[in-house]
Motif scaffolding. Sequence first.
Motif, PDB file in Angstrom:
ATOM      1  N   CYS A 298       0.838  -1.220   0.000  1.00 18.40           N
ATOM      2  CA  CYS A 298       0.000   0.000   0.000  1.00 18.40           C
ATOM      3  C   CYS A 298       0.867   1.261   0.000  1.00 18.40           C
ATOM      4  CB  CYS A 298      -0.861   0.085   1.260  1.00 18.40           C
ATOM      5  SG  CYS A 298      -2.161  -1.099   1.368  1.00 18.40           S
ATOM      6  N   LEU A 299       2.057   1.170   0.580  1.00 17.87           N
ATOM      7  CA  LEU A 299       2.882   2.370   0.766  1.00 17.87           C
ATOM      8  C   LEU A 299       3.877   2.583  -0.363  1.00 17.87           C
ATOM      9  CD1 LEU A 299       3.741   1.964   4.569  1.00 17.87           C
ATOM     10  CD2 LEU A 299       2.073   3.508   3.547  1.00 17.87           C
ATOM     11  N   HIS A 300       4.082   1.532  -1.182  1.00 18.58           N
ATOM     12  CA  HIS A 300       5.156   1.610  -2.170  1.00 18.58           C
ATOM     13  C   HIS A 300       4.734   2.363  -3.438  1.00 18.58           C
ATOM     14  CE1 HIS A 300       8.755   0.472  -4.282  1.00 18.58           C
ATOM     15  NE2 HIS A 300       7.980   0.278  -5.325  1.00 18.58           N
ATOM     16  N   PHE A 301       5.590   3.241  -3.901  1.00 24.22           N
ATOM     17  CA  PHE A 301       5.404   3.807  -5.239  1.00 24.22           C
ATOM     18  C   PHE A 301       6.769   4.123  -5.834  1.00 24.22           C
ATOM     19  CE2 PHE A 301       5.077   7.265  -2.199  1.00 24.22           C
ATOM     20  CZ  PHE A 301       5.876   8.265  -2.714  1.00 24.22           C
ATOM     21  N   GLY A 302       6.846   4.047  -7.159  1.00 30.72           N
ATOM     22  CA  GLY A 302       8.124   4.352  -7.824  1.00 30.72           C
ATOM     23  C   GLY A 302       8.331   5.860  -7.879  1.00 30.72           C
ATOM     24  N   ASP A 303       9.568   6.271  -8.113  1.00 27.64           N
ATOM     25  CA  ASP A 303       9.850   7.706  -8.202  1.00 27.64           C
ATOM     26  C   ASP A 303       9.049   8.355  -9.325  1.00 27.64           C
ATOM     27  OD1 ASP A 303      11.479   8.161  -6.111  1.00 27.64           O
ATOM     28  OD2 ASP A 303      13.360   7.866  -7.216  1.00 27.64           O
ATOM     29  N   VAL A 304       8.482   9.504  -9.068  1.00 29.35           N
ATOM     30  CA  VAL A 304       7.752  10.209 -10.126  1.00 29.35           C
ATOM     31  C   VAL A 304       8.752  10.777 -11.145  1.00 29.35           C
ATOM     32  CG1 VAL A 304       5.816  10.833  -8.643  1.00 29.35           C
ATOM     33  CG2 VAL A 304       7.728  12.402  -8.866  1.00 29.35           C
ATOM     34  N   LYS A 305       8.243  10.995 -12.372  1.00 34.05           N
ATOM     35  CA  LYS A 305       9.131  11.566 -13.413  1.00 34.05           C
ATOM     36  C   LYS A 305       8.797  13.046 -13.553  1.00 34.05           C
ATOM     37  CE  LYS A 305       9.285   7.099 -15.631  1.00 34.05           C
ATOM     38  NZ  LYS A 305       8.617   6.505 -14.471  1.00 34.05           N
ATOM     39  N   PHE A 306       9.758  13.878 -13.203  1.00 30.26           N
ATOM     40  CA  PHE A 306       9.524  15.321 -13.321  1.00 30.26           C
ATOM     41  C   PHE A 306       9.752  15.764 -14.757  1.00 30.26           C
ATOM     42  CE2 PHE A 306      10.210  15.002  -8.760  1.00 30.26           C
ATOM     43  CZ  PHE A 306       9.167  15.794  -8.309  1.00 30.26           C
ATOM     44  N   LYS A 307       9.027  16.773 -15.168  1.00 31.10           N
ATOM     45  CA  LYS A 307       9.178  17.326 -16.514  1.00 31.10           C
ATOM     46  C   LYS A 307      10.577  17.942 -16.626  1.00 31.10           C
ATOM     47  CE  LYS A 307       6.560  20.355 -19.451  1.00 31.10           C
ATOM     48  NZ  LYS A 307       5.699  21.522 -19.408  1.00 31.10           N
ATOM     49  N   VAL A 308      11.289  17.587 -17.689  1.00 33.54           N
ATOM     50  CA  VAL A 308      12.633  18.186 -17.813  1.00 33.54           C
ATOM     51  C   VAL A 308      12.650  19.255 -18.904  1.00 33.54           C
ATOM     52  CG1 VAL A 308      14.087  16.406 -16.801  1.00 33.54           C
ATOM     53  CG2 VAL A 308      13.261  16.164 -19.178  1.00 33.54           C
TER      54      VAL A 308
END
Length: 308
Positions: A298-308
Amino acid sequence: MIKLLVVGTVAYDTIETPFGRAEHVLGGSALHFTNSASFFTDVGLVATVGSDFKLEEISFLKERNVNLKGIQVSDGKTFHWEGRYGYDLNQAITLKTELNVIEKFRPEIPAEFGEADYVFLANIDPVLQSYVIDQVKKRSATIVLDTMNFWIENRYDELMDVIRRVDMLVINEAELREITKEHNLVKGAKRLISLGPTCIVVKRGEYGVLMVSGDQIFLAPAFPLEDVFDPTGAGDTFAGGFMGYVANVNDTSIETLKQAIIMGTVMASFNVEDFGINRIKRLSYKEIEERYTAFKNCLHFGDVKFKV
Ligand code: AMP
């Protein structure tokens, strides 16, 4: 030898929730705590009960390596708490607090418990909590405190004296606000830290837990259960998982405290599934592992991808 000493109440509780009523069931801050902590480490329990108490009802704890030598049987009736919950299960309404044998209780710590590295002062009269600290032999022992509105309102000065003497507090949000008169939980926790403790763990019922330690803050939500039956003892069960984990790995670094919060949350999620101590009494270690995995997912999420 025990690793974790707990002093608090062993009680008969009468509980009413929107889902039913249970009369004179086993409860008490120290019993809920011990029931939970005993999955992780060797616990010594110090409490008093009355001559009406059926000791055989807690003998199952011996199979989990709990040392019950610190239970004093006194003349009179066992501590009795009666509470009700409306549809807001976060808020217990106390209907009766019958101190009974607690009124004359002097918690004597058996010599073999005095060496414990971890001490939990569960919810009980702060005068008794101080008396226990006086008996802790190891100066390096980590001492953790809990309390509730009844004592804040009846023993404020004595409670403040105990707070100055402990390393950590595990306390619910309403009580933190009541003690500090500060609505904001981070500010309230920092106010308590300025008195001496290094870490404050704030229990927030279905909203989870907030930990403040120095300039570090950690948050954990509650496990998302579909059916919550009786929240009584959830806070003590959380504290039992938290302290049991810390005592077992014998470390109080911030990373261990974060893991301990997760373990406490997992344990509390079981406690609320049945009245009193019933669910944790019949719990298995396999179930703990499975719920830990479900909670982690429930707590796990991958790193978000920031707009570059
Ligand atoms: P919790 O729901 O974890 O905050 O704790 C519930 C338990 O605290 C119950 O089993 C009660 O027997 C116990 N309790 C209630 N009032 C008090 C009090 N004033 N002092 C110590 N223990 C109490």
